[in-house]
Design an enzyme around this catalytic site. Sequence first.
Site, PDB file in Angstrom:
ATOM      1  N   GLY A 121      16.162  20.154  42.371  1.00  0.00           N
ATOM      2  CA  GLY A 121      15.349  21.136  43.072  1.00  0.00           C
ATOM      3  C   GLY A 121      15.577  21.231  44.566  1.00  0.00           C
ATOM      4  N   ASN A 124      17.375  23.459  45.995  1.00  0.00           N
ATOM      5  CA  ASN A 124      17.253  24.883  46.333  1.00  0.00           C
ATOM      6  C   ASN A 124      15.795  25.323  46.353  1.00  0.00           C
ATOM      7  OD1 ASN A 124      19.914  26.357  46.747  1.00  0.00           O
ATOM      8  ND2 ASN A 124      20.358  25.045  44.982  1.00  0.00           N
ATOM      9  N   MET A 145      19.098  25.466  34.191  1.00  0.00           N
ATOM     10  CA  MET A 145      20.283  25.215  33.376  1.00  0.00           C
ATOM     11  C   MET A 145      20.208  25.779  31.960  1.00  0.00           C
ATOM     12  SD  MET A 145      22.390  24.041  35.437  1.00  0.00           S
ATOM     13  CE  MET A 145      22.470  23.280  37.059  1.00  0.00           C
ATOM     14  N   ILE A 153      20.410  29.176  29.587  1.00  0.00           N
ATOM     15  CA  ILE A 153      20.813  30.592  29.598  1.00  0.00           C
ATOM     16  C   ILE A 153      19.648  31.413  29.041  1.00  0.00           C
ATOM     17  CG2 ILE A 153      22.393  32.290  28.573  1.00  0.00           C
ATOM     18  CD1 ILE A 153      24.100  30.724  30.331  1.00  0.00           C
ATOM     19  N   LEU A 154      19.343  32.515  29.710  1.00  0.00           N
ATOM     20  CA  LEU A 154      18.271  33.396  29.238  1.00  0.00           C
ATOM     21  C   LEU A 154      18.897  34.543  28.448  1.00  0.00           C
ATOM     22  CD1 LEU A 154      16.227  33.357  32.552  1.00  0.00           C
ATOM     23  CD2 LEU A 154      15.486  32.356  30.372  1.00  0.00           C
ATOM     24  N   ASN A 185      19.722  34.633  40.944  1.00  0.00           N
ATOM     25  CA  ASN A 185      20.296  33.318  40.617  1.00  0.00           C
ATOM     26  C   ASN A 185      21.187  32.876  41.774  1.00  0.00           C
ATOM     27  OD1 ASN A 185      21.115  31.042  38.971  1.00  0.00           O
ATOM     28  ND2 ASN A 185      23.063  32.105  38.660  1.00  0.00           N
ATOM     29  N   HIS A 213      24.506  30.637  42.516  1.00  0.00           N
ATOM     30  CA  HIS A 213      25.638  30.027  41.808  1.00  0.00           C
ATOM     31  C   HIS A 213      26.570  29.376  42.833  1.00  0.00           C
ATOM     32  CE1 HIS A 213      28.473  29.386  38.591  1.00  0.00           C
ATOM     33  NE2 HIS A 213      29.418  29.762  39.439  1.00  0.00           N
ATOM     34  N   GLU A 216      22.528  40.657  31.544  1.00  0.00           N
ATOM     35  CA  GLU A 216      22.862  40.027  30.255  1.00  0.00           C
ATOM     36  C   GLU A 216      24.206  39.295  30.296  1.00  0.00           C
ATOM     37  OE1 GLU A 216      22.768  43.158  30.990  1.00  0.00           O
ATOM     38  OE2 GLU A 216      24.652  44.037  30.315  1.00  0.00           O
ATOM     39  N   ALA A 239      25.897  26.677  52.408  1.00  0.00           N
ATOM     40  CA  ALA A 239      25.833  28.014  51.792  1.00  0.00           C
ATOM     41  C   ALA A 239      24.545  28.228  50.979  1.00  0.00           C
ATOM     42  CB  ALA A 239      27.065  28.244  50.922  1.00  0.00           C
TER      43      ALA A 239
HETATM   44  C1  GAR Z   1      22.983  24.061  42.528  1.00  0.00           C
HETATM   45  O1  GAR Z   1      24.228  23.739  43.058  1.00  0.00           O
HETATM   46  C2  GAR Z   1      23.017  25.435  41.875  1.00  0.00           C
HETATM   47  O2  GAR Z   1      23.804  26.356  42.559  1.00  0.00           O
HETATM   48  C3  GAR Z   1      23.621  25.089  40.542  1.00  0.00           C
HETATM   49  O3  GAR Z   1      23.017  23.865  40.173  1.00  0.00           O
HETATM   50  C4  GAR Z   1      22.644  23.139  41.352  1.00  0.00           C
HETATM   51  C5  GAR Z   1      21.174  22.815  41.278  1.00  0.00           C
HETATM   52  O4  GAR Z   1      20.761  21.965  42.317  1.00  0.00           O
HETATM   53  N1  GAR Z   1      23.391  26.138  39.599  1.00  0.00           N
HETATM   54  C6  GAR Z   1      24.291  26.509  38.688  1.00  0.00           C
HETATM   55  O5  GAR Z   1      25.360  25.965  38.541  1.00  0.00           O
HETATM   56  C7  GAR Z   1      23.864  27.670  37.815  1.00  0.00           C
HETATM   57  N2  GAR Z   1      25.020  28.263  37.176  1.00  0.00           N
HETATM   58  P1  GAR Z   1      19.242  21.844  42.758  1.00  0.00           P
HETATM   59  O6  GAR Z   1      18.429  21.529  41.516  1.00  0.00           O
HETATM   60  O7  GAR Z   1      19.255  20.688  43.721  1.00  0.00           O
HETATM   61  O8  GAR Z   1      18.821  23.128  43.407  1.00  0.00           O
END
Ligand code: GAR
Length: 203
Positions: free
Chosen positions: A16, A18, A95, A97-98, A112, A114, A152, A184
Amino acid sequence: MQNRKARIAVLVSGGGTNLQALLDAEKSGIIKSGEIVLVISSNPNAYALERAAHASVDAVTVSKKAFGGQEQFEESIRRKLTEYQIDFIVLAGFMSILSADFTSRYPKRILNVHPSLIPSFCGQGFYGLNVHIAALEKGVKVTGATVHYVNEIPDGGEIILQKAVSVREKDTPESLQKRVMRLAEWKILPAAVEKVCAAFLEN
Ligand code: GAR
Protein backbone atom coordinates in the site's frame (compact mmCIF):
# COMPACT_ATOMS: atom_id res chain seq x y z
CA MET A 1 -15.21 27.85 -2.70
CA GLN A 2 -16.23 24.33 -3.62
CA ASN A 3 -17.45 22.00 -0.86
CA ARG A 4 -18.21 18.95 -2.92
CA LYS A 5 -15.39 16.50 -3.40
CA ALA A 6 -15.31 13.38 -5.53
CA ARG A 7 -15.58 10.27 -3.38
CA ILE A 8 -12.73 7.83 -3.90
CA ALA A 9 -12.30 4.15 -3.08
CA VAL A 10 -8.77 2.72 -3.23
CA LEU A 11 -8.42 -1.00 -3.97
CA VAL A 12 -5.27 -2.65 -2.65
CA SER A 13 -3.69 -6.07 -2.08
CA GLY A 14 -0.32 -5.52 -0.44
CA GLY A 15 2.03 -2.99 1.06
CA GLY A 16 0.00 0.00 0.00
CA THR A 17 2.76 2.53 -0.64
CA ASN A 18 0.66 4.00 -3.44
CA LEU A 19 -2.29 4.24 -1.06
CA GLN A 20 0.04 6.07 1.34
CA ALA A 21 1.07 8.47 -1.43
CA LEU A 22 -2.61 9.22 -2.04
CA LEU A 23 -3.36 9.73 1.66
CA ASP A 24 -0.32 12.03 2.00
CA ALA A 25 -1.35 13.96 -1.13
CA GLU A 26 -4.82 14.50 0.29
CA LYS A 27 -3.34 15.75 3.54
CA SER A 28 -0.90 18.11 1.85
CA GLY A 29 -3.53 19.48 -0.54
CA ILE A 30 -2.12 18.00 -3.76
CA ILE A 31 -5.43 16.18 -3.96
CA LYS A 32 -8.03 18.82 -3.20
CA SER A 33 -10.92 17.78 -5.46
CA GLY A 34 -11.34 14.29 -4.06
CA GLU A 35 -11.44 12.47 -0.73
CA ILE A 36 -10.51 8.89 0.02
CA VAL A 37 -13.49 7.48 1.89
CA LEU A 38 -12.96 3.74 1.52
CA VAL A 39 -10.15 1.21 1.15
CA ILE A 40 -10.97 -2.28 -0.15
CA SER A 41 -8.36 -5.00 0.19
CA SER A 42 -8.37 -8.38 -1.55
CA ASN A 43 -5.96 -9.62 1.11
CA PRO A 44 -6.80 -9.69 4.84
CA ASN A 45 -3.10 -9.37 5.74
CA ALA A 46 -2.30 -6.41 3.51
CA TYR A 47 -0.24 -3.75 5.30
CA ALA A 48 -2.34 -1.27 3.33
CA LEU A 49 -5.14 -1.96 5.83
CA GLU A 50 -3.00 -0.57 8.64
CA ARG A 51 -2.26 2.52 6.59
CA ALA A 52 -6.02 3.05 6.14
CA ALA A 53 -6.64 2.57 9.88
CA HIS A 54 -3.87 5.02 10.72
CA ALA A 55 -5.50 7.61 8.46
CA SER A 56 -8.96 6.83 9.91
CA VAL A 57 -10.30 5.73 6.55
CA ASP A 58 -12.89 2.93 6.52
CA ALA A 59 -11.45 -0.32 5.21
CA VAL A 60 -12.89 -3.71 4.30
CA THR A 61 -11.47 -6.99 3.07
CA VAL A 62 -13.14 -8.87 0.25
CA SER A 63 -11.34 -12.12 -0.35
CA LYS A 64 -12.15 -14.15 -3.46
CA LYS A 65 -11.72 -17.36 -1.47
CA ALA A 66 -14.22 -16.33 1.19
CA PHE A 67 -16.76 -15.31 -1.43
CA GLY A 68 -16.38 -18.51 -3.41
CA GLY A 69 -15.78 -17.02 -6.84
CA GLN A 70 -15.27 -14.01 -9.10
CA GLU A 71 -18.93 -13.11 -9.45
CA GLN A 72 -19.65 -12.96 -5.72
CA PHE A 73 -16.30 -11.25 -5.11
CA GLU A 74 -17.13 -8.48 -7.58
CA GLU A 75 -20.68 -8.20 -6.33
CA SER A 76 -19.45 -7.61 -2.79
CA ILE A 77 -17.09 -4.90 -4.07
CA ARG A 78 -19.92 -3.27 -6.01
CA ARG A 79 -22.15 -3.30 -2.94
CA LYS A 80 -19.50 -1.44 -0.95
CA LEU A 81 -18.95 1.08 -3.75
CA THR A 82 -22.68 1.81 -3.84
CA GLU A 83 -22.94 2.00 -0.06
CA TYR A 84 -20.16 4.61 0.05
CA GLN A 85 -21.47 6.47 -3.04
CA ILE A 86 -18.11 6.18 -4.74
CA ASP A 87 -17.32 8.36 -7.76
CA PHE A 88 -13.82 7.04 -8.56
CA ILE A 89 -12.13 3.69 -7.98
CA VAL A 90 -8.33 3.69 -7.80
CA LEU A 91 -6.48 0.40 -8.23
CA ALA A 92 -3.26 0.85 -6.26
CA GLY A 93 -1.42 -2.45 -6.33
CA PHE A 94 -4.71 -4.37 -6.61
CA MET A 95 -3.66 -7.82 -7.78
CA SER A 96 -7.02 -9.25 -8.86
CA ILE A 97 -8.19 -8.88 -12.45
CA LEU A 98 -11.66 -7.36 -12.65
CA SER A 99 -14.05 -8.80 -15.24
CA ALA A 100 -15.40 -6.92 -18.26
CA ASP A 101 -18.80 -7.08 -16.58
CA PHE A 102 -17.37 -5.11 -13.64
CA THR A 103 -15.25 -2.59 -15.57
CA SER A 104 -18.03 -1.80 -18.08
CA ARG A 105 -20.19 -0.55 -15.20
CA TYR A 106 -17.68 2.20 -14.40
CA PRO A 107 -16.48 3.72 -17.69
CA LYS A 108 -13.67 6.25 -17.05
CA ARG A 109 -14.27 5.86 -13.32
CA ILE A 110 -11.54 3.29 -12.59
CA LEU A 111 -7.86 4.30 -12.56
CA ASN A 112 -4.87 1.99 -12.30
CA VAL A 113 -1.18 2.60 -11.67
CA HIS A 114 1.15 0.30 -13.61
CA PRO A 115 4.92 0.15 -13.07
CA SER A 116 6.07 0.51 -16.71
CA LEU A 117 5.64 2.82 -19.67
CA ILE A 118 2.58 1.22 -21.29
CA PRO A 119 2.49 -0.35 -23.93
CA SER A 120 5.76 -1.94 -22.75
CA PHE A 121 5.71 -4.73 -20.15
CA CYS A 122 1.97 -4.75 -19.52
CA GLY A 123 -1.06 -7.02 -19.85
CA GLN A 124 -1.50 -10.58 -18.60
CA GLY A 125 1.25 -11.70 -16.20
CA PHE A 126 2.90 -8.30 -15.89
CA TYR A 127 2.43 -7.15 -12.32
CA GLY A 128 4.61 -6.14 -9.38
CA LEU A 129 8.23 -7.22 -9.54
CA ASN A 130 7.68 -9.26 -12.76
CA VAL A 131 7.43 -6.03 -14.69
CA HIS A 132 10.89 -4.91 -13.58
CA ILE A 133 12.42 -8.36 -14.14
CA ALA A 134 11.13 -8.22 -17.73
CA ALA A 135 12.41 -4.68 -18.26
CA LEU A 136 15.91 -5.62 -17.06
CA GLU A 137 15.91 -8.82 -19.16
CA LYS A 138 15.04 -6.78 -22.23
CA GLY A 139 17.79 -4.31 -21.42
CA VAL A 140 15.68 -1.17 -21.76
CA LYS A 141 17.49 2.00 -20.68
CA VAL A 142 14.32 3.86 -19.73
CA THR A 143 11.25 2.57 -17.96
CA GLY A 144 8.69 4.32 -15.74
CA ALA A 145 5.09 4.25 -14.65
CA THR A 146 1.68 4.85 -16.18
CA VAL A 147 -1.70 5.83 -14.75
CA HIS A 148 -4.54 4.83 -17.05
CA TYR A 149 -8.27 4.27 -17.08
CA VAL A 150 -9.30 0.65 -16.69
CA ASN A 151 -11.42 -1.04 -19.33
CA GLU A 152 -11.94 -4.69 -20.33
CA ILE A 153 -8.41 -5.01 -21.76
CA PRO A 154 -5.76 -5.58 -19.04
CA ASP A 155 -3.65 -2.37 -18.94
CA GLY A 156 -5.38 -1.32 -22.19
CA GLY A 157 -7.42 1.72 -21.14
CA GLU A 158 -6.71 5.34 -22.06
CA ILE A 159 -3.48 6.72 -20.61
CA ILE A 160 -3.84 9.65 -18.18
CA LEU A 161 -0.23 10.31 -17.08
CA GLN A 162 3.19 8.73 -17.55
CA LYS A 163 6.64 9.39 -16.13
CA ALA A 164 9.95 8.00 -17.34
CA VAL A 165 12.73 6.71 -15.05
CA SER A 166 16.28 5.83 -16.16
CA VAL A 167 17.54 2.29 -15.68
CA ARG A 168 20.98 2.05 -14.05
CA GLU A 169 23.59 -0.54 -15.00
CA LYS A 170 23.67 -2.04 -11.51
CA ASP A 171 19.89 -2.15 -11.06
CA THR A 172 18.25 -5.25 -9.63
CA PRO A 173 14.48 -5.73 -10.06
CA GLU A 174 14.08 -4.57 -6.46
CA SER A 175 16.19 -1.42 -6.81
CA LEU A 176 14.43 -0.52 -10.06
CA GLN A 177 11.02 -1.13 -8.52
CA LYS A 178 11.83 1.16 -5.60
CA ARG A 179 13.08 3.96 -7.86
CA VAL A 180 10.10 3.69 -10.22
CA MET A 181 7.79 3.94 -7.21
CA ARG A 182 9.59 6.89 -5.64
CA LEU A 183 10.23 8.92 -8.78
CA ALA A 184 7.17 8.03 -10.83
CA GLU A 185 4.25 6.13 -9.23
CA TRP A 186 3.96 8.10 -6.00
CA LYS A 187 3.98 11.34 -8.03
CA ILE A 188 1.79 10.62 -11.02
CA LEU A 189 -0.90 8.66 -9.17
CA PRO A 190 -1.93 11.57 -6.89
CA ALA A 191 -1.57 13.99 -9.83
CA ALA A 192 -3.81 11.85 -12.04
CA VAL A 193 -6.39 11.45 -9.27
CA GLU A 194 -6.54 15.21 -8.75
CA LYS A 195 -6.79 15.76 -12.50
CA VAL A 196 -9.79 13.45 -13.01
CA CYS A 197 -11.56 14.58 -9.82
CA ALA A 198 -11.17 18.26 -10.72
CA ALA A 199 -12.57 17.61 -14.21
CA PHE A 200 -15.43 15.61 -12.68
CA LEU A 201 -16.41 18.48 -10.38
CA GLU A 202 -16.39 20.97 -13.24
CA ASN A 203 -19.08 19.00 -15.08
C1 GAR B 1 3.15 -1.04 -7.49
O1 GAR B 1 4.41 -1.02 -8.07
C2 GAR B 1 2.07 -1.01 -8.57
O2 GAR B 1 2.39 -0.21 -9.66
C3 GAR B 1 2.04 -2.46 -8.96
O3 GAR B 1 2.17 -3.17 -7.74
C4 GAR B 1 2.90 -2.38 -6.79
C5 GAR B 1 2.07 -2.23 -5.54
O4 GAR B 1 2.77 -1.60 -4.51
N1 GAR B 1 0.84 -2.77 -9.66
C6 GAR B 1 0.79 -3.62 -10.69
O5 GAR B 1 1.75 -4.24 -11.09
C7 GAR B 1 -0.58 -3.76 -11.33
N2 GAR B 1 -0.45 -4.34 -12.65
P1 GAR B 1 2.04 -0.90 -3.28
O6 GAR B 1 1.09 -1.92 -2.68
O7 GAR B 1 3.17 -0.57 -2.35
O8 GAR B 1 1.33 0.32 -3.78
